[in-house]
Scaffold this active site. Structure first.
Site, PDB file in Angstrom:
ATOM      1  CG  ASP A   7      -1.774   1.254   1.244  1.00 29.55           C
ATOM      2  OD1 ASP A   7      -2.542   1.483  -0.001  1.00 29.55           O
ATOM      3  OD2 ASP A   7      -2.081   1.663   2.179  1.00 29.55           O
ATOM      4  CB  SER A   8       0.316   4.774  -1.095  1.00 31.01           C
ATOM      5  OG  SER A   8      -0.986   4.858  -0.463  1.00 31.01           O
ATOM      6  CE1 TYR A  39       3.009   5.993  -2.861  1.00 28.52           C
ATOM      7  CE2 TYR A  39       2.227   4.238  -4.264  1.00 28.52           C
ATOM      8  CZ  TYR A  39       3.463   4.900  -3.678  1.00 28.52           C
ATOM      9  OH  TYR A  39       4.365   4.123  -3.285  1.00 28.52           O
ATOM     10  N   GLY A  40      -2.645   9.338  -3.912  1.00 31.89           N
ATOM     11  CA  GLY A  40      -3.872   9.724  -4.631  1.00 31.89           C
ATOM     12  C   GLY A  40      -4.238  10.907  -5.462  1.00 31.89           C
ATOM     13  CB  CYS A  70      -2.382   0.911  -2.805  1.00 28.27           C
ATOM     14  SG  CYS A  70      -2.621   2.711  -3.391  1.00 28.27           S
ATOM     15  CG  ASN A  71      -8.814   0.803  -4.113  1.00 25.80           C
ATOM     16  OD1 ASN A  71      -9.697   0.580  -4.965  1.00 25.80           O
ATOM     17  ND2 ASN A  71      -8.703   0.419  -3.036  1.00 25.80           N
ATOM     18  CB  THR A  72      -3.997   5.421  -5.907  1.00 22.65           C
ATOM     19  OG1 THR A  72      -4.932   6.100  -4.864  1.00 22.65           O
ATOM     20  CG2 THR A  72      -3.408   6.234  -6.769  1.00 22.65           C
ATOM     21  CD  GLU A 155      -3.016   8.689   6.052  1.00 19.35           C
ATOM     22  OE1 GLU A 155      -2.055   9.399   6.692  1.00 19.35           O
ATOM     23  OE2 GLU A 155      -3.014   7.290   5.441  1.00 19.35           O
ATOM     24  CB  CYS A 185      -9.977   4.750  -1.137  1.00 21.22           C
ATOM     25  SG  CYS A 185      -8.768   5.282  -0.119  1.00 21.22           S
ATOM     26  CG  HIS A 187      -7.162   5.620   4.007  1.00 22.71           C
ATOM     27  ND1 HIS A 187      -6.188   5.063   3.320  1.00 22.71           N
ATOM     28  CD2 HIS A 187      -6.443   6.583   5.032  1.00 22.71           C
ATOM     29  CE1 HIS A 187      -4.833   5.343   3.437  1.00 22.71           C
ATOM     30  NE2 HIS A 187      -4.813   6.240   4.761  1.00 22.71           N
TER      31      HIS A 187
END
Ligand code: DGL
Length: 264
Positions: A7-8, A39-40, A70-72, A155, A185, A187
């Site tokens: 993940d980022s 990264y988003g 990570c989706n991005t 976050e 995402c 999160h």
């Protein structure tokens, strides 16, 4: 060999922990690029570079299979990784993403004709969700909404402000009368209960779908599964230890984890 989860940052821990609960026997290595998160809102070229470096690191640490939690990263770099990176560098290894499991779950819900997705600006910009949806279920309409305020909110322990922001983000999706909503995402797994309260359709949270899809993948691919170590070993590595990470890790994974600082 291990299953790598990338993940980022730390958000992917929610998905990693759900995978480990479903498939506890395997050895895992989690890598969070906490030095360069988020990264988003970055360009595709930068995301390709960062993902390439993360894959190099994880494959050199004996990972047979890497999940881009990570989706991005999945949206921007999965296809490139599978079509160019792997054949050139590690032809017998595999990289999987999290978009297809989410899209499959979204269209399997009743007669979903209208699917909504919320995600980072880069993920939405990439067009990957509509592309995958169209491939899987042509004719289904997709309603995408970039929701850039949600990652910083999660976050920074700002969930108490989430309702008002989500109200705004979800309004066009409600208006479009979507039949299911993908939380696109890492999160957003932490927001799933609230989103479910706020929208009247099934909500797809990746921590609930990715583990089962991975189990099915491993059942189908004995050539990959047979190479995986099965001692239940886990390591968690990050590229930076930011202030407040202990609390955040506890919120994401429900426990304290020993995070090791590495350079990639
Ligand atoms: N992990 C990212 C994702 O799932 C969210 C955080 C970021 O922007 O890097 O899209």
């Amino acid at each position: 060999m291990k299953i790598g989860v990338f993940d980022s940052g730390l958000g992917g821990l929610a998905i990693a922990r759900a995978i480990m609960v479903r498939l506890p026997e395997y050895d895992y290595l989690y890598l969070g690029d906490t030095k360069r998160v988020p990264y988003g809102n970055r360009s595709q070229a930068t995301i390709h570079q960062f993902v390439g470096e993360a894959l190099d690191y994880l494959f050199n640490q004996d990972c047979q299979l890497i999940i881009l939690a990570c989706n991005t990263a999945s949206a921007e770099a999965l296809r490139h990784s599978q079509q160019h990176y792997l054949p050139a560098k590690f032809p017998d290894r595999r990289v999987l993403g999290v978009l297809i499991p989410a899209v499959e779950a979204a269209v399997q819900v009743g007669n979903a004709d209208r699917v909504g997705v919320i995600a980072t600006a880069s993920t939405i910009e990439s067009g990957s969700y509509p592309r995958e949806l169209d491939r899987l279920s042509p004719g289904v309409e997709i309603y995408s909404q970039a929701t850039p305020l949600l990652v910083p909110l999660v976050e920074n322990d700002g969930l108490k402000y989430a309702r008002v922001i989500l109200e705004d983000y979800l309004a066009p999706l409600r208006e479009a009368k979507i039949d299911s909503l993908i939380l696109g995402c890492t999160h957003y797994c932490l927001l799933k209960d609230l989103v479910r309260e706020m929208i009247d359709c099934p909500v797809i949270s990746q921590d609930e779908v990715v583990p089962e899809k991975l189990a099915q993948y491993l059942d189908r691919h004995s050539e990959i599964e047979s190479k995986l170590g099965k001692t239940g070993d886990r390591s968690y590595r990050v590229t930076d230890l930011p202030p407040g990470y202990v609390d955040f890790v506890r919120r994401l994974s429900g426990e304290e984890l020993n995070l090791e600082l590495v350079r990639i």
